[in-house]
Design a protein around this motif. Structure first.
Motif, PDB file in Angstrom:
ATOM      1  N   MET A 112      11.542   9.613   7.403  1.00 49.04           N
ATOM      2  CA  MET A 112      10.966  10.952   7.527  1.00 49.04           C
ATOM      3  C   MET A 112       9.454  10.874   7.751  1.00 49.04           C
ATOM      4  O   MET A 112       8.889  11.634   8.550  1.00 49.04           O
ATOM      5  N   GLU A 113       8.801   9.954   7.016  1.00 45.76           N
ATOM      6  CA  GLU A 113       7.367   9.779   7.236  1.00 45.76           C
ATOM      7  C   GLU A 113       7.083   9.314   8.661  1.00 45.76           C
ATOM      8  O   GLU A 113       6.189   9.824   9.345  1.00 45.76           O
ATOM      9  N   LYS A 114       7.878   8.314   9.138  1.00 50.14           N
ATOM     10  CA  LYS A 114       7.698   7.854  10.524  1.00 50.14           C
ATOM     11  C   LYS A 114       7.978   8.971  11.509  1.00 50.14           C
ATOM     12  O   LYS A 114       7.318   9.103  12.546  1.00 50.14           O
ATOM     13  N   HIS A 115       9.016   9.800  11.186  1.00 46.73           N
ATOM     14  CA  HIS A 115       9.348  10.901  12.083  1.00 46.73           C
ATOM     15  C   HIS A 115       8.194  11.897  12.185  1.00 46.73           C
ATOM     16  O   HIS A 115       7.889  12.420  13.271  1.00 46.73           O
ATOM     17  N   ALA A 116       7.536  12.174  11.047  1.00 43.32           N
ATOM     18  CA  ALA A 116       6.395  13.091  11.083  1.00 43.32           C
ATOM     19  C   ALA A 116       5.278  12.533  11.959  1.00 43.32           C
ATOM     20  O   ALA A 116       4.671  13.246  12.766  1.00 43.32           O
ATOM     21  N   MET A 117       5.005  11.217  11.803  1.00 39.76           N
ATOM     22  CA  MET A 117       3.968  10.596  12.633  1.00 39.76           C
ATOM     23  C   MET A 117       4.340  10.631  14.108  1.00 39.76           C
ATOM     24  O   MET A 117       3.529  10.968  14.989  1.00 39.76           O
ATOM     25  N   LEU A 118       5.633  10.287  14.394  1.00 39.12           N
ATOM     26  CA  LEU A 118       6.082  10.295  15.791  1.00 39.12           C
ATOM     27  C   LEU A 118       6.072  11.705  16.373  1.00 39.12           C
ATOM     28  O   LEU A 118       5.786  11.902  17.559  1.00 39.12           O
ATOM     29  N   LEU A 119       6.396  12.702  15.518  1.00 43.38           N
ATOM     30  CA  LEU A 119       6.375  14.086  15.995  1.00 43.38           C
ATOM     31  C   LEU A 119       4.962  14.506  16.365  1.00 43.38           C
ATOM     32  O   LEU A 119       4.743  15.172  17.390  1.00 43.38           O
TER      33      LEU A 119
END
Length: 401
Positions: free
Chosen positions: A330-337
């Motif tokens: 989820m943290e990586k997803h936020a960064m990628l988003l």
């Protein structure tokens, strides 16, 4: 008032972000130097706290440390043992040798400090070795861990102090004043609620007193009803005695008839007992078989439940691990988003520029086509004009002849 609450929440959130030392970044060379010195001190404290454990397990770490560091650690251990021996003898010795022992302690203390500096210098010269030692000899004494943690808090406090501007200091003071005002309002609300509670308690006590009076009146009426009931019961008893004598005579006749019926039913019962003993024996055998099957099923159930419990524990462990992985994803997803939104914005700007360039190219192409058409028309018209002039000259020559 409803609009003021979100604004106040925003100010509180900004103030909490300002107080978080992890969001601060050094903005001057002096601050960076101070923080670097504090970080290096923390690293040295961590290595110093690991030295006793490394010395106790020196045989295990000898290959990793190398001969130079190993010899320095052995020398440090000797100095530590001498210091402990000297301290023990100073506690047991007389006061005459106190000055001599104090001088020896000062000298040993200087040697011990030099030995610690030498060991730290040799260890810090090899960062990979420091990381390996922190991983291998991870356990520390609790006082050392408390001191290192307190020093880290001191480092964060110094960082916050160095990076807090006067404006942020004023915002922090304003934040504390807002909290004090909120506490005062909450205290006033609690006082008002306590007054309401006392009034409600008084009202409830008055209602209880009124209900007690009603209960007393009901008790008096119940005593009157008791006297009336006794008279009615006496009359009912007399009537019941007469009715009992009549029913006794009728019951005696009924008992004689029932006795005959009992004898007949006893004969039928004996016949039925003999008839059903065989069926009872068959049912008992069936019951035994069913009990054995039930025991077998229970054992099988216990075995299956043990396997299910083990499987559940495995699934629960896998779920915990996947949950941790999910938080990381989820943290990586936020960064990628965030990166994706930036890329989309750049793509939109580039596409807008391409559309504008295409539009300009289309306009220029249409203009060139029109210019070429105009030029071709001009050439055709000029060609026709020259031909007309030639025809007119030829006609003029024919007429002259």
């Amino acid at each position: 008032k409803g609009m003021a609450t979100p604004k106040k929440a925003t100010v509180t959130l900004d103030a909490m972000k300002m107080l978080d030392p992890r969001r601060l970044k050094p903005d001057s060379i002096e601050t960076e130097r101070i923080i670097t010195v504090l970080d290096e001190t923390i690293a040295k404290l961590e290595l110093s706290s690991l030295i006793p454990r490394i010395i106790n397990s020196l045989d295990r770490f000898a290959d990793m440390l190398g001969p130079e560091i190993t010899n320095s650690l052995i020398e440090h251990q000797k100095l530590s043992n001498e210091m402990e021996h000297l301290l023990a003898s100073s506690e047991e010795g007389d006061t005459m040798r106190a000055e001599e022992q104090r001088g020896c302690l000062c000298l040993l203390e200087q040697h011990l400090k030099c030995s610690v500096r030498t060991v730290l210098r040799l260890l810090l010269a090899n960062p990979s070795l420091c990381q390996a030692l922190k991983y291998e000899a991870w356990a520390r004494e609790s006082p050392a861990e408390v001191f290192i943690k307190a020093f880290g808090e001191f480092r964060n406090f110094m960082l916050e102090t160095l990076l807090t501007s006067p404006m942020e200091e004023e915002e922090k003071i304003q934040f504390m004043e807002d909290i004090s005002l909120q506490i005062k309002k909450n205290t006033e609300a609690i006082t008002a609620l306590q007054a309401e509670l006392a009034a409600a308690i008084r009202t409830q006590e008055e209602e209880i007193h009124m209900k007690d009076n009603v209960i007393k009146d009901l008790k008096n009426s119940m005593q009157d009803l008791t006297t009336d009931c006794k008279a009615g019961i006496q009359q009912i008893k007399q009537e019941g005695e007469k009715q009992r004598e009549e029913e006794l005579q009728a019951s005696q006749a009924r008992c004689a008839r029932l006795q005959q019926d009992i004898q007949q039913l006893g004969a039928q019962l004996n016949a039925l007992v003999l008839e059903h003993r065989a069926s009872e024996l068959a049912l008992r055998k069936r019951k035994c078989r069913m009990e054995m099957e039930i025991v077998n099923w229970i054992q099988k159930y216990d075995t299956d439940m043990g396997e299910k419990q083990a499987e559940y524990e495995e699934v629960d462990a896998a779920y915990t691990e996947e949950k941790a992985q999910l938080s990381l994803l989820m943290e990586k997803h936020a960064m990628l988003l965030q990166e994706y939104s930036q890329i989309e914005e750049e793509r939109r700007i580039r596409q807008k520029k391409e559309e504008q360039a295409l539009k300009e190219l289309t306009t220029k192409t249409l203009a060139a086509i029109r210019i070429q058409a105009f030029w071709r028309g001009y050439l055709v018209r000029s060609l026709f004009k020259s031909k007309r002039k030639k025809k007119k000259k030829d006609k003029g020559k024919k007429v002259k002849k």
